[in-house]
Design a protein around this motif. Structure first.
Motif, PDB file in Angstrom:
ATOM      1  N   LYS A  88       0.823  -1.203   0.000  1.00  0.00           N
ATOM      2  CA  LYS A  88       0.000   0.000   0.000  1.00  0.00           C
ATOM      3  C   LYS A  88       0.860   1.257   0.000  1.00  0.00           C
ATOM      4  O   LYS A  88       0.536   2.258   0.613  1.00  0.00           O
ATOM      5  CB  LYS A  88      -0.945  -0.007   1.200  1.00  0.00           C
ATOM      6  CG  LYS A  88      -1.931  -1.176   1.164  1.00  0.00           C
ATOM      7  CD  LYS A  88      -2.916  -1.116   2.304  1.00  0.00           C
ATOM      8  CE  LYS A  88      -3.931  -2.251   2.216  1.00  0.00           C
ATOM      9  NZ  LYS A  88      -4.906  -2.212   3.312  1.00  0.00           N
ATOM     10  N   ASN A  90       1.330   3.366  -2.259  1.00  0.00           N
ATOM     11  CA  ASN A  90       0.660   4.512  -2.857  1.00  0.00           C
ATOM     12  C   ASN A  90      -0.335   5.153  -1.912  1.00  0.00           C
ATOM     13  O   ASN A  90      -0.789   6.263  -2.150  1.00  0.00           O
ATOM     14  CB  ASN A  90      -0.071   4.091  -4.145  1.00  0.00           C
ATOM     15  CG  ASN A  90      -1.110   3.017  -3.890  1.00  0.00           C
ATOM     16  OD1 ASN A  90      -0.807   1.993  -3.282  1.00  0.00           O
ATOM     17  ND2 ASN A  90      -2.337   3.237  -4.351  1.00  0.00           N
ATOM     18  N   GLU A  91      -0.686   4.502  -0.807  1.00  0.00           N
ATOM     19  CA  GLU A  91      -1.659   5.051   0.120  1.00  0.00           C
ATOM     20  C   GLU A  91      -0.997   5.672   1.330  1.00  0.00           C
ATOM     21  O   GLU A  91      -1.654   6.081   2.272  1.00  0.00           O
ATOM     22  CB  GLU A  91      -2.643   3.969   0.560  1.00  0.00           C
ATOM     23  CG  GLU A  91      -3.469   3.414  -0.598  1.00  0.00           C
ATOM     24  CD  GLU A  91      -4.340   2.239  -0.191  1.00  0.00           C
ATOM     25  OE1 GLU A  91      -4.088   1.679   0.891  1.00  0.00           O
ATOM     26  OE2 GLU A  91      -5.254   1.897  -0.945  1.00  0.00           O
ATOM     27  N   ASN A 650      -6.058   9.973  -5.346  1.00  0.00           N
ATOM     28  CA  ASN A 650      -5.283   9.955  -6.598  1.00  0.00           C
ATOM     29  C   ASN A 650      -4.781  11.345  -6.954  1.00  0.00           C
ATOM     30  O   ASN A 650      -3.696  11.494  -7.517  1.00  0.00           O
ATOM     31  CB  ASN A 650      -6.133   9.426  -7.759  1.00  0.00           C
ATOM     32  CG  ASN A 650      -6.308   7.929  -7.696  1.00  0.00           C
ATOM     33  OD1 ASN A 650      -5.535   7.243  -7.043  1.00  0.00           O
ATOM     34  ND2 ASN A 650      -7.342   7.424  -8.354  1.00  0.00           N
ATOM     35  N   THR A 688      -1.849  10.486  -9.240  1.00  0.00           N
ATOM     36  CA  THR A 688      -1.431   9.083  -9.229  1.00  0.00           C
ATOM     37  C   THR A 688      -2.257   8.280 -10.228  1.00  0.00           C
ATOM     38  O   THR A 688      -3.497   8.388 -10.262  1.00  0.00           O
ATOM     39  CB  THR A 688      -1.611   8.488  -7.819  1.00  0.00           C
ATOM     40  OG1 THR A 688      -0.806   9.216  -6.896  1.00  0.00           O
ATOM     41  CG2 THR A 688      -1.206   7.024  -7.794  1.00  0.00           C
ATOM     42  N   LYS A 690      -2.803   4.358 -11.258  1.00  0.00           N
ATOM     43  CA  LYS A 690      -2.536   2.978 -10.885  1.00  0.00           C
ATOM     44  C   LYS A 690      -2.590   2.074 -12.123  1.00  0.00           C
ATOM     45  O   LYS A 690      -3.269   2.387 -13.103  1.00  0.00           O
ATOM     46  CB  LYS A 690      -3.548   2.505  -9.842  1.00  0.00           C
ATOM     47  CG  LYS A 690      -3.523   3.310  -8.550  1.00  0.00           C
ATOM     48  CD  LYS A 690      -4.584   2.825  -7.572  1.00  0.00           C
ATOM     49  CE  LYS A 690      -4.567   3.656  -6.299  1.00  0.00           C
ATOM     50  NZ  LYS A 690      -5.623   3.241  -5.336  1.00  0.00           N
ATOM     51  N   ASP A 691      -1.865   0.976 -12.044  1.00  0.00           N
ATOM     52  CA  ASP A 691      -1.851  -0.024 -13.121  1.00  0.00           C
ATOM     53  C   ASP A 691      -1.445   0.600 -14.462  1.00  0.00           C
ATOM     54  O   ASP A 691      -2.005   0.279 -15.517  1.00  0.00           O
ATOM     55  CB  ASP A 691      -3.226  -0.700 -13.252  1.00  0.00           C
ATOM     56  CG  ASP A 691      -3.656  -1.373 -11.964  1.00  0.00           C
ATOM     57  OD1 ASP A 691      -2.792  -1.947 -11.285  1.00  0.00           O
ATOM     58  OD2 ASP A 691      -4.848  -1.301 -11.633  1.00  0.00           O
ATOM     59  N   GLU A 696      -0.635  -3.487 -11.135  1.00  0.00           N
ATOM     60  CA  GLU A 696      -0.062  -3.242  -9.805  1.00  0.00           C
ATOM     61  C   GLU A 696       1.062  -2.210  -9.809  1.00  0.00           C
ATOM     62  O   GLU A 696       1.715  -1.987  -8.796  1.00  0.00           O
ATOM     63  CB  GLU A 696       0.466  -4.542  -9.168  1.00  0.00           C
ATOM     64  CG  GLU A 696      -0.589  -5.606  -8.962  1.00  0.00           C
ATOM     65  CD  GLU A 696      -1.663  -5.172  -7.988  1.00  0.00           C
ATOM     66  OE1 GLU A 696      -1.330  -4.518  -6.993  1.00  0.00           O
ATOM     67  OE2 GLU A 696      -2.853  -5.475  -8.230  1.00  0.00           O
ATOM     68  N   ILE A 698       2.509   1.837 -10.271  1.00  0.00           N
ATOM     69  CA  ILE A 698       2.017   3.157  -9.861  1.00  0.00           C
ATOM     70  C   ILE A 698       2.828   4.226 -10.578  1.00  0.00           C
ATOM     71  O   ILE A 698       4.057   4.218 -10.540  1.00  0.00           O
ATOM     72  CB  ILE A 698       2.139   3.369  -8.341  1.00  0.00           C
ATOM     73  CG1 ILE A 698       1.393   2.286  -7.572  1.00  0.00           C
ATOM     74  CG2 ILE A 698       1.620   4.747  -7.947  1.00  0.00           C
ATOM     75  CD1 ILE A 698       1.694   2.292  -6.082  1.00  0.00           C
ATOM     76  N   ASN A 700       3.304   8.323 -10.571  1.00  0.00           N
ATOM     77  CA  ASN A 700       3.028   9.569  -9.859  1.00  0.00           C
ATOM     78  C   ASN A 700       3.580  10.743 -10.652  1.00  0.00           C
ATOM     79  O   ASN A 700       4.748  10.729 -11.066  1.00  0.00           O
ATOM     80  CB  ASN A 700       3.661   9.551  -8.465  1.00  0.00           C
ATOM     81  CG  ASN A 700       2.849   8.755  -7.469  1.00  0.00           C
ATOM     82  OD1 ASN A 700       1.652   8.966  -7.314  1.00  0.00           O
ATOM     83  ND2 ASN A 700       3.501   7.824  -6.792  1.00  0.00           N
ATOM     84  N   ARG A 746       6.924  -3.367  -6.188  1.00  0.00           N
ATOM     85  CA  ARG A 746       7.150  -2.281  -5.230  1.00  0.00           C
ATOM     86  C   ARG A 746       8.592  -2.181  -4.744  1.00  0.00           C
ATOM     87  O   ARG A 746       8.870  -1.493  -3.770  1.00  0.00           O
ATOM     88  CB  ARG A 746       6.237  -2.432  -4.000  1.00  0.00           C
ATOM     89  CG  ARG A 746       4.763  -2.541  -4.288  1.00  0.00           C
ATOM     90  CD  ARG A 746       4.229  -1.214  -4.857  1.00  0.00           C
ATOM     91  NE  ARG A 746       2.779  -1.168  -4.805  1.00  0.00           N
ATOM     92  CZ  ARG A 746       1.981  -1.607  -5.770  1.00  0.00           C
ATOM     93  NH1 ARG A 746       2.514  -2.141  -6.856  1.00  0.00           N
ATOM     94  NH2 ARG A 746       0.675  -1.512  -5.664  1.00  0.00           N
TER      95      ARG A 746
END
Length: 786
Positions: A88, A90-91, A650, A688, A690-691, A696, A698, A700, A746
């Protein structure tokens, strides 16, 4: 009813720190709660039975535990430690906001900066601070150049900087915010005007506390970047802990290099012909290369019964810095003048909660070692900004009659320092709502100055310069009205000792005698910070302090490397500081989040330490300057505000602005203090995806804009403003853009940054221009929980 009086309570932590806002629920029931600011929780009125306690927090791995309640009127104590969830990443911004909110609602005018996201990009710690409301980084050039930190208009040593509570000056210039990569830093706390007692700081402008990674989680992070001006940077940091024993090893290292050969222009950047005619040119800096490297290693135990942290370590660093000019940009630049610095320091860290009795906590951090600095200036040849030798009327090369680049003559000066600093803190919680804290910071410097180019007899009798500081603080913390009201009241006691021994020849040069200067001064200060939560989304904040700022070593003893003369009789400066502010948010409307904060501030500074008003007049004749106590009181008043917006986690947007006045009396006329920008604004945008390309992954995207209003670096000459345009630094707007791509596993991140996209002329201090447009590539490799 009696059968329902059971309860469970405990503390939720992560990396040894309390976690605010974690969710604690009894599965398949309606019973649950959230952890408070101290990480504690309590669930009451639980019937007998078997339950699964589930603890969760966004960005962390959930944890559960089965319990059996088979008695009445029993309080079961259960503590939980959450680990970050690498999936996580990205969170993580959500987690950062939670910690940010916790700190920023304690009453102080403080900003919390999280480095996790920005550490993946080609961004210096200084650049990260420069985006913070009320903070302005004043840098004399490119990578490795001298930096001052301005908080609400007050800069220099008016702002104290700490690494884990230890004054950064102890580590020396080779281990600074210019060189420490953000990946080594956990977070940054910026206190404006009012500094809490636990830092025991002597500062009138505020304090910046750099909190390094604690390393209780097994991890490894390596990165390398390359960019404009032949800039290369690499860093490696990691930690390993044995869960069975708590044995922990931490290590980090960094390397920085840049030619700093960027283009500059201006009225002093000229080519001088043999007949003396000056032609303005655009030149490249040719004697400004910078190199620094350093490492830190610690070994010990973490999160064991007898200590949260017990670590012994060593810090080593080295720096090489070419010097292109003195304090000001002169028409005749330096060539082959350079500085070398190194430091070797041992450190000890100990932290224990509930020492001997519940509620008694201790936190101690000590550093001791040596620092050296060499100033090398032995080249007599004169150069112009073309980088070529200067030619005289007779067609011959010009050599300086004083035999060096600087007018004070050739030097191979060496400054050797023995440095030490100990920060100790004790806190005792009388109850959940009352706490007493006692803190002490000691800093000492024993300094010897020598020069290989002076006589053997003079070097035999070394000049010694010693400076010692003790700062004590006693604080009281109160929480009332269901923790809606918070108070932190504190008092501080300052003690400084200065001793200087200067060997000099007697009148007939037949013997050397010691001129000894010694002084001891003490002062007291006090302050408070309060906050009141009107609603969960509206908080009022007020803080005030009578602040004392003791002179620094370089302000007292000078430093030839920075072209500073000594001033042994310089006095501390004092200031009455006030902040009144509010925080609104976070407001959540469907997928939209808003936060607004504002702070009104006032400062009244006496005995202000700074450069004299005519310092700019020295630049053609003498490159040395001396810090002094400026005669007139300075008053700073202003407002700062910031706005945050997020959409669906995002899209993120932030904007902050600071507008103020900083005035003093000069020649009988109230004037703005020179060399201080009065209006600054920053804006940032993050998006952001995603995918992107791969599942999966990221992507930015980042954009930042910086605005600095026009300001002068010279006092106005009364009401006559003729010719003052020469001393004006015009309005400046610069733009940065960045992109980072995180691969699906990641563990690999690639980033690209463009700084000063439109190649604008940007300045911070006086006439020193900063780099233009620059490009940087960076690769990060990350391993978590190995």
């Amino acid at each position: 009813m009696i059968a329902q009086e059971n309860s469970i309570s405990g503390t939720i932590t992560t990396s040894g720190e309390p976690l605010f806002g974690a969710s604690i629920v009894l599965k398949n029931t309606h019973l649950g709660t959230q952890s408070n600011l101290n990480g504690t929780y309590s669930i009451k009125k639980i019937p007998k039975g078997n339950y699964i306690v589930v603890v969760s927090y966004l960005g962390y791995q959930s944890i559960s535990k089965t319990i059996s309640i088979n008695k009445n009127r029993v309080n079961y104590k259960i503590d939980f430690t959450l680990q970050e969830d690498a999936k996580k990443l990205n969170e993580v911004i959500v987690k950062a906001k939670s910690k940010k909110t916790t700190l920023e609602t304690k009453g102080f005018a403080v900003s919390a900066i999280n480095t996790k996201e920005t550490s993946l990009r080609s961004i210096q710690t200084n650049e990260l601070l420069n985006t913070t409301v009320g903070v302005k980084i004043r840098q004399n050039g490119g990578l490795g150049s001298n930096v001052q930190y301005s908080l609400n208009g007050l800069s220099g040593r008016s702002v104290s900087i700490f690494i884990d509570g230890i004054p950064i000056s102890v580590y020396g210039s080779s281990f600074s915010l210019n060189s420490i990569p953000p990946s080594m830093i956990k977070n940054i706390e910026v206190y404006k005007g009012v500094v809490p007692g636990h830092l025991s700081s002597d500062a009138v402008g505020g304090a910046i506390n750099i909190i390094l990674q604690k390393g209780s989680q097994n991890n490894l992070n390596a990165s390398v970047s390359y960019g404009s001006f032949n800039t290369f940077q690499a860093n490696l940091n990691g930690a390993y802990r044995l869960d069975s024993s708590g044995f922990t090893v931490k290590a980090s290292a960094f390397y920085n290099y840049s030619d700093n050969d960027y283009k500059i222009s201006g009225r002093t950047i000229v080519d001088i012909a043999p007949n003396g005619v000056e032609t303005p040119i655009v030149a490249r800096r040719f004697n400004d290369a910078y190199r620094s490297n350093g490492a830190m290693a610690q070994i010990g135990f973490t999160n064991v019964k007898w200590a949260e942290q017990f670590l012994i370590g060593i810090t080593a660093s080295d720096e090489y810095n070419e010097v292109q000019h003195g304090t000001f940009v002169t028409k005749l630049p330096y060539k082959a003048r350079f500085l070398e610095s190194d430091a070797l320091l041992g450190n000890l860290k100990y932290q224990k909660k509930n020492l001997f009795i519940k509620g008694l906590d201790i936190n101690s951090n000590a550093v001791y070692g040596k620092r050296n600095r060499i100033i090398n200036d032995t080249v007599a040849q004169a150069y112009s900004w073309t980088g070529k030798r200067l030619v005289g009327f007779d067609g011959e090369y010009i050599d300086y009659i004083w035999g060096s680049q600087n007018e004070n003559g050739p030097t191979l000066a060496k400054i050797e320092r023995k440095v030490s600093s100990i920060r100790s803190g004790l806190s005792y919680a009388l109850s959940n709502n009352h706490k007493i804290l006692f803190n002490h910071v000691y800093s000492g410097v024993d300094r010897e100055d020598s020069d290989e180019l002076i006589s053997l007899l003079e070097n035999t009798f070394l000049q010694t310069s010693d400076l010692y500081k003790h700062i004590y603080s006693l604080s009281y913390e109160l929480k009332a009205f269901e923790e809606k009201f918070k108070l932190n009241a504190f008092g501080k006691y300052y003690l400084q000792t200065v001793k200087n021994t200067q060997p000099v020849f007697n009148n007939d040069n037949t013997q050397v005698i010691d001129e000894v200067y010694e002084s001891k001064v003490d002062y007291t200060g006090f302050g408070f910070a309060t906050s009141y939560i009107l609603t969960p989304t509206i908080t009022l904040l007020t803080s005030a302090e009578k602040a004392i700022r003791l002179p620094s070593e370089n302000e007292v003893f000078g430093d030839a490397g920075d072209n500073l003369l000594a001033n042994l009789t310089i006095k501390p400066e004092t200031s009455n500081n006030l902040n009144i502010g509010f925080r609104l948010g976070e407001f959540d409307i469907k997928k939209n989040g808003f936060t607004i904060a504002a702070n009104f501030f006032a400062r009244n500074i006496e005995n202000r330490i700074g450069l004299p008003a005519n310092a700019d007049g020295l630049r053609e004749s003498d490159e040395f300057v001396q810090y002094t106590n400026l005669k007139n009181t300075a008053e700073s008043k202003g407002v700062e505000a910031e706005f945050y917006y997020t959409y669906n986690n995002n899209l993120g947007f932030n904007f902050n602005a600071t507008h103020m006045s900083l005035t003093t009396v000069n020649s009988g006329v109230e004037s703005n203090v020179p060399n201080v920008p009065l209006t600054t604004m920053n804006a940032g945008l993050r998006y952001t995806v995603k995918d992107f390309i791969q599942s999966e992954s990221i992507l930015n995207l980042f954009y930042n804009a910086y605005y600095t209003d026009e300001f002068s670096f010279k006092f106005a000459a009364g009401t006559n403003t003729t010719g003052e345009d020469e001393f004006l630094i015009p309005k400046q707007i610069s733009h940065d853009f960045g992109v980072s791509y995180t691969f699906p596993k990641r563990n690999f991140v690639f980033s690209f940054d463009v700084k000063n996209i439109f190649d604008q002329d940007v300045y911070d201090n006086l006439s020193v221009q900063k780099p233009g447009r620059a490009f940087y590539l960076k690769m990060n490799y990350i391993i978590n929980n190995f």
